[in-house]
Design an enzyme around this catalytic site. Sequence first.
Site, PDB file in Angstrom:
ATOM      1  N   LYS A   1       3.504   0.700  79.926  1.00  0.00           N
ATOM      2  CA  LYS A   1       2.888  -1.007  80.495  1.00  0.00           C
ATOM      3  C   LYS A   1       3.060  -2.110  79.871  1.00  0.00           C
ATOM      4  O   LYS A   1       3.323  -2.706  80.807  1.00  0.00           O
ATOM      5  CB  LYS A   1       1.179  -1.280  79.739  1.00  0.00           C
ATOM      6  CG  LYS A   1       0.592   0.223  80.315  1.00  0.00           C
ATOM      7  CD  LYS A   1      -1.340   0.021  79.966  1.00  0.00           C
ATOM      8  CE  LYS A   1      -1.826   0.859  80.481  1.00  0.00           C
ATOM      9  NZ  LYS A   1      -3.527   0.905  79.808  1.00  0.00           N
TER      10      LYS A   1
ATOM     11  N   LYS B   1       1.591   9.548  88.161  1.00  0.00           N
ATOM     12  CA  LYS B   1      -0.366   9.302  87.692  1.00  0.00           C
ATOM     13  C   LYS B   1      -1.450   8.755  88.296  1.00  0.00           C
ATOM     14  O   LYS B   1      -0.597   7.436  88.720  1.00  0.00           O
ATOM     15  CB  LYS B   1      -0.492   9.923  87.127  1.00  0.00           C
ATOM     16  CG  LYS B   1      -1.114   8.967  85.910  1.00  0.00           C
ATOM     17  CD  LYS B   1      -1.101   9.050  84.415  1.00  0.00           C
ATOM     18  CE  LYS B   1      -1.553   7.613  84.203  1.00  0.00           C
ATOM     19  NZ  LYS B   1      -2.062   7.420  82.607  1.00  0.00           N
TER      20      LYS B   1
ATOM     21  N   LYS C   1      -5.750   3.938  87.928  1.00  0.00           N
ATOM     22  CA  LYS C   1      -6.785   3.325  87.944  1.00  0.00           C
ATOM     23  C   LYS C   1      -5.766   1.770  88.406  1.00  0.00           C
ATOM     24  O   LYS C   1      -6.594   0.516  88.604  1.00  0.00           O
ATOM     25  CB  LYS C   1      -7.880   3.007  88.094  1.00  0.00           C
ATOM     26  CG  LYS C   1      -7.555   2.532  85.656  1.00  0.00           C
ATOM     27  CD  LYS C   1      -9.379   3.277  85.267  1.00  0.00           C
ATOM     28  CE  LYS C   1      -8.977   3.137  84.513  1.00  0.00           C
ATOM     29  NZ  LYS C   1     -11.067   3.839  83.643  1.00  0.00           N
TER      30      LYS C   1
END
Length: 348
Positions: free
Chosen positions: A132, A215, A218
């Site tokens: 991230k 993957k 969201k």
Amino acid sequence: MRLARRLAIEAASARIGRMETKQRVFSGIQPSGASHLGTYLGALKNWVALQDDYDNYFCLVDLHALTTPQDPKVLRSNIRELAAIFLGVGLDPARSVIFRQSHVSEHAELAWLLNCIAKVGELSRMTQFKDKAQKGGAEAASVGLYDYPVLQAADILLYNAHRVPVGEDQRQHLELSRVLARRFNGTYGETFVVPEPMILETGARVMSLDDPAKKMSKSSPVPSSYIALLDAPDTVRKKIRRAKTDSGSEITASPDKPAITNLLDIYAAMTGKSVEELEADYQGKGYGDFKKDLGEVVVEGLSPIREQALELLGDPKELDDLLEIGAEKARAVAGATLRDAQAKMGLG
Ligand code: AMP
Ligand code: TRP
């Protein structure tokens, strides 16, 4: 004794009886962005199945959501939406404690105590932070994002959970929870249960529909890469029809066919059939037939959830009340554990 009071006491004693015999489960989901098929197959579906056999705590981890920038209005509506999804999939407030993390202040308090025994080296090795942070640059990532796994450990340890049902991507975070529990116990005396991850074989890693190397997530900016649990049936069908496929035409799972392997895994997780059975069923058939059937399987599985959730969203007061009842139950357990940890460390 007044009837209402008696009922309250009976309910409480029944609960204590259950707590003595059943192991405890804790898990959480962030109310940041749309919950999708990966969240359902990797986590929610399994939570529902555990309800009778464990003493369950299921949490909307809204403090975790704050680790990346959130618009307050959108966050508020995502929290209600996720609460509606929790109930829509079949989590039952009579059998599971369902609550918001920010309503139980003990989570943030225990996180601070655990911060003081967690090591910078341990957090620096967390791959989710590295991924991230890489996107926006580690220098600009929030300290909260870095500290995220410690708050997660606090979530789990506060309830002395034995088992934590999650998707594969949470394995490393759970290992840190175990390390912190053992370190605390070793330094200050037996305090926390060392939790075990519960990761299923099918559905634990649902991949993106447009890129099977990533993957399903969201945080993806491409809505066609995931199936949101509240997507309308036709949107679900369309997304599956347009999902990436591999070269060749056989419906078989193999490392050189990651896209079809992912779709087969989804089919298997939704129906309970094995991938081998599905391969046999679709022998000689093409991608078109397979995707059409998969679209129906997913629509059939998700429609009742969507309908139930949309109905609940029509009564936000009821959702808020249910979350508050859950928070009250959670506070009782979390408060006792926090006080114990504080006392062991020399506070209180
Ligand atoms: P999140 O939505 O990131 O808060 O994740 C909530 C739960 O869903 C966690 O247990 C995750 O491991 C699981 N999960 C999220 N994405 C996936 C995915 N693509 N496949 C399987 N499980 C997932
Ligand atoms: N980190 C988890 C995720 O992104 C969410 C989470 C927060 C969690 N606290 C938890 C999961 C405690 C299990 C137990 O998926």
